[in-house]
Design an enzyme around this catalytic site. Structure first.
Site, PDB file in Angstrom:
ATOM      1  N   CYS A   1       0.841  -1.205   0.000  1.00 45.08           N
ATOM      2  CA  CYS A   1       0.000   0.000   0.000  1.00 45.08           C
ATOM      3  C   CYS A   1       0.873   1.250   0.000  1.00 45.08           C
ATOM      4  O   CYS A   1       0.906   2.005  -0.959  1.00 45.08           O
ATOM      5  CB  CYS A   1      -0.870   0.048   1.261  1.00 45.08           C
ATOM      6  SG  CYS A   1      -1.919  -1.338   1.485  1.00 45.08           S
TER       7      CYS A   1
HETATM    8  N1  SAJ Z   1       6.883   2.185   8.747  1.00 44.76           N
HETATM    9  C1  SAJ Z   1       7.963   2.900   9.263  1.00 44.76           C
HETATM   10  N2  SAJ Z   1       7.736   3.825  10.243  1.00 44.76           N
HETATM   11  C2  SAJ Z   1       6.473   4.071  10.722  1.00 44.76           C
HETATM   12  C3  SAJ Z   1       5.390   3.339  10.178  1.00 44.76           C
HETATM   13  C4  SAJ Z   1       5.617   2.403   9.194  1.00 44.76           C
HETATM   14  O1  SAJ Z   1       9.108   2.701   8.852  1.00 44.76           O
HETATM   15  O2  SAJ Z   1       6.338   4.906  11.620  1.00 44.76           O
HETATM   16  C5  SAJ Z   1       7.117   1.219   7.678  1.00 44.76           C
HETATM   17  C6  SAJ Z   1       6.657  -0.180   8.048  1.00 44.76           C
HETATM   18  O3  SAJ Z   1       7.703  -0.894   8.674  1.00 44.76           O
HETATM   19  C7  SAJ Z   1       6.311  -0.769   6.687  1.00 44.76           C
HETATM   20  C8  SAJ Z   1       5.799   0.429   5.902  1.00 44.76           C
HETATM   21  O4  SAJ Z   1       6.324   1.588   6.575  1.00 44.76           O
HETATM   22  O5  SAJ Z   1       7.455  -1.278   6.058  1.00 44.76           O
HETATM   23  C9  SAJ Z   1       4.281   0.517   5.830  1.00 44.76           C
HETATM   24  O6  SAJ Z   1       3.850   0.421   7.141  1.00 44.76           O
HETATM   25  P1  SAJ Z   1       2.287   0.672   7.567  1.00 44.76           P
HETATM   26  O7  SAJ Z   1       2.271   0.747   9.060  1.00 44.76           O
HETATM   27  O8  SAJ Z   1       1.731   1.790   6.820  1.00 44.76           O
HETATM   28  O9  SAJ Z   1       1.656  -0.727   7.217  1.00 44.76           O
HETATM   29  P2  SAJ Z   1       0.796  -1.165   5.949  1.00 44.76           P
HETATM   30  O10 SAJ Z   1       1.519  -1.080   4.674  1.00 44.76           O
HETATM   31  O11 SAJ Z   1       0.205  -2.488   6.310  1.00 44.76           O
HETATM   32  O12 SAJ Z   1      -0.285  -0.070   5.917  1.00 44.76           O
HETATM   33  C10 SAJ Z   1      -1.570  -0.396   6.280  1.00 44.76           C
HETATM   34  C11 SAJ Z   1      -2.326   0.681   5.597  1.00 44.76           C
HETATM   35  N3  SAJ Z   1      -3.604   0.187   5.264  1.00 44.76           N
HETATM   36  C12 SAJ Z   1      -4.044   0.418   3.977  1.00 44.76           C
HETATM   37  O13 SAJ Z   1      -3.434   1.101   3.199  1.00 44.76           O
HETATM   38  C13 SAJ Z   1      -5.303  -0.172   3.593  1.00 44.76           C
HETATM   39  C14 SAJ Z   1      -2.415   1.936   6.424  1.00 44.76           C
HETATM   40  O14 SAJ Z   1      -3.522   2.727   6.000  1.00 44.76           O
HETATM   41  C15 SAJ Z   1      -2.568   1.645   7.868  1.00 44.76           C
HETATM   42  O15 SAJ Z   1      -2.605   2.874   8.601  1.00 44.76           O
HETATM   43  C16 SAJ Z   1      -1.385   0.839   8.289  1.00 44.76           C
HETATM   44  O16 SAJ Z   1      -1.636  -0.430   7.672  1.00 44.76           O
HETATM   45  C17 SAJ Z   1      -1.239   0.687   9.803  1.00 44.76           C
HETATM   46  O17 SAJ Z   1      -1.655   1.616  10.521  1.00 44.76           O
HETATM   47  O18 SAJ Z   1      -0.653  -0.318  10.213  1.00 44.76           O
END
Ligand code: SAJ
Length: 430
Positions: free
Chosen positions: A265
């Site tokens: 995403c």
């Molecule tokens: N990440 C960081 N630092 C942060 C947060 C994330 O490095 O502070 C990295 C994570 O390790 C990962 C990537 O970014 O590699 C994406 O992380 P994410 O927390 O956004 O996880 P996702 O990709 O599963 O995002 C989903 C998203 N859902 C959809 O797009 C439908 C997002 O909207 C959610 O907010 C997120 O999950 C969540 O909160 O976990």
């Protein structure tokens, strides 16, 4: 379970979005036909199993046995449906441009079965304009008219894999139609089984809402990663800074640095907007800059590994390096766009002997790399010249890891702060 025997919902794409949607609708008494091009997914669902981490097999089994849910590869059966929800992938092509081929294929299948009274909803994340410019022409080529003969909406999926609190039913659902009648028809359907609907004025508004949500994350993660690069040069502990900033009860939202940006995403969706804006001669600078910084992080991690080895007068070439976690985020097994894969490839290119342990990823077969997760033992930890924490899975015993490794690079601030009391640099032990 309230019965809606008159309504049949067709869902195209039984993945991490489509299957949870199917189960929520089925549990509300709506008859669901799941459509997927992958026969093994169809067989899994029809046998009452689940291939999606957040969907218990018992829920699927109960609906299949109750004849509320069935799956098929036969797209001609879309004509049986009153509502069709399109939940297909929207990846990037090799040239980092939107790949809407799955949406085009679904549009063709839907138009072949389109009939008066149907409500069609696109849920896949895409650039603003896709519903009106790509889907609508395919459907109106049948001669039927939107807003009159059928309804067409965009309603972004907001599934967060592994989230224990927010799920398909209780996450507010934004929806915007090609016409107001379309929006009303979409709301009338989804409110049968979802808690909160958020109608907006158009499909473009709904498409842009989703892109903003995920661009917000990508840009803020880019900001905090750049803060990490700055803190390194200032000799300041970035995680201590973030924890201190997070004490501000208003006006701050915590993000943490890491090895890069993974998942299907966040690294992908903002590029759909960038692409669209390039066609309108506008450069989305924040998105490009965040992407540049986030893509730099795997190289930064490898530099930290090189620095740690250097302290022991060792080179990366021939060094035994153990990666702890390869999934793109904690407590899941998804490696799509995982920065761990970039770190792995860079280290192998530099001649390192790399192994990994990830309880959620038994084997890796990505872009030419074929590895199996090693069992994590005292010996495996102490044999490695350097261990690198790339994914901070909750089940790792970080105290035990720190005790047994010779050197440790921690990209997630997961290990206990070392006893020197100084801030936690990325090289925790070495
Ligand atoms: N990440 C960081 N630092 C942060 C947060 C994330 O490095 O502070 C990295 C994570 O390790 C990962 C990537 O970014 O590699 C994406 O992380 P994410 O927390 O956004 O996880 P996702 O990709 O599963 O995002 C989903 C998203 N859902 C959809 O797009 C439908 C997002 O909207 C959610 O907010 C997120 O999950 C969540 O909160 O976990």
């Amino acid at each position: 379970m309230t019965e809606h025997p008159s309504t049949t919902l067709g869902i195209i794409g039984l993945g991490y979005v489509g299957l949870p949607l199917a189960v929520e609708a089925g549990r509300a008494g709506i008859r669901v036909i799941g459509f997927d091009v992958n026969p093994s997914v169809v067989d899994i669902v029809n046998s009452g199993e689940s291939h999606i981490q957040d969907v218990p097999a018992t829920h699927v089994e109960k609906l299949v046995e109750g004849r509320c849910l069935e799956a098929t590869t036969d797209m001609t059966r879309l004509r049986e449906c009153d509502v069709v929800s399109i939940c297909v992938p929207t990846p990037l092509s090799k040239t980092r441009d939107p790949d809407v081929s799955y949406i085009l294929a679904a549009s063709k299948s839907v138009s072949e079965g389109l009939h008066v009274g149907q409500v069609i909803v696109l849920e896949s994340t895409t650039y603003p304009g896709t519903t009106r410019e790509v889907l609508l022409p395919a459907l109106e080529a049948t001669g039927l008219r939107v807003g009159k003969d059928f309804h067409l909406c965009f309603s972004p999926e907001r599934v967060d894999p592994g989230n224990p609190k927010w799920n398909t039913r209780n996450t507010p659902k934004v929806i915007g139609g090609i016409t107001q009648e379309c929006t009303a028809a979409g709301v009338a359907f989804y409110e049968k089984f979802l808690d909160t609907l958020v109608p907006v004025s158009s499909s473009e508004t709904a498409e842009m809402t989703k892109i903003l949500e995920n661009t917000f994350r990508a840009v803020n993660i880019g900001l905090v990663n750049e803060t990490a690069l700055i803190a390194e040069r200032l000799g300041v502990d970035v995680w201590e800074v973030i924890e201190a900033a997070n004490t501000k009860p208003f006006g701050f939202m915590k993000f943490t640095p890491g090895p890069g940006l993974g998942g299907h995403c966040i690294p992908v969706d903002p590029h759909y907007l960038s692409w669209k804006m390039r066609t309108l001669n506008y450069k989305t600078r924040f998105i490009e800059l965040a992407s540049e910084i986030n893509s730099e992080m795997p190289y930064f991690v490898v530099d930290k590994v090189r620095e740690a080895l250097n302290r022991k007068k060792k080179s990366v070439h021939g060094a035994r390096i153990l990666l702890l976690g390869v999934a793109y985020k904690r407590d899941i097994g998804d490696v799509r766009e995982s920065p761990a894969l970039d770190v792995l490839k860079l280290l192998i290119e530099d001649g390192a002997v790399v192994s990994y342990h990830d309880p959620f990823v038994p084997k890796l077969h990505e872009e030419g790399v074929i590895l199996e997760s090693v069992e994590l033992t005292d010996e495996v930890l102490s044999d490695a010249d350097v261990a690198v924490i790339l994914t901070d899975h909750s089940q790792f015993n970080y105290v035990w890891i720190l005790e047994n490794v010779r050197m440790l690079v921690d990209t997630r601030n997961a290990s206990p702060r070392h006893d020197s009391g100084a801030g936690h640099s990325w090289i925790v032990k070495g």
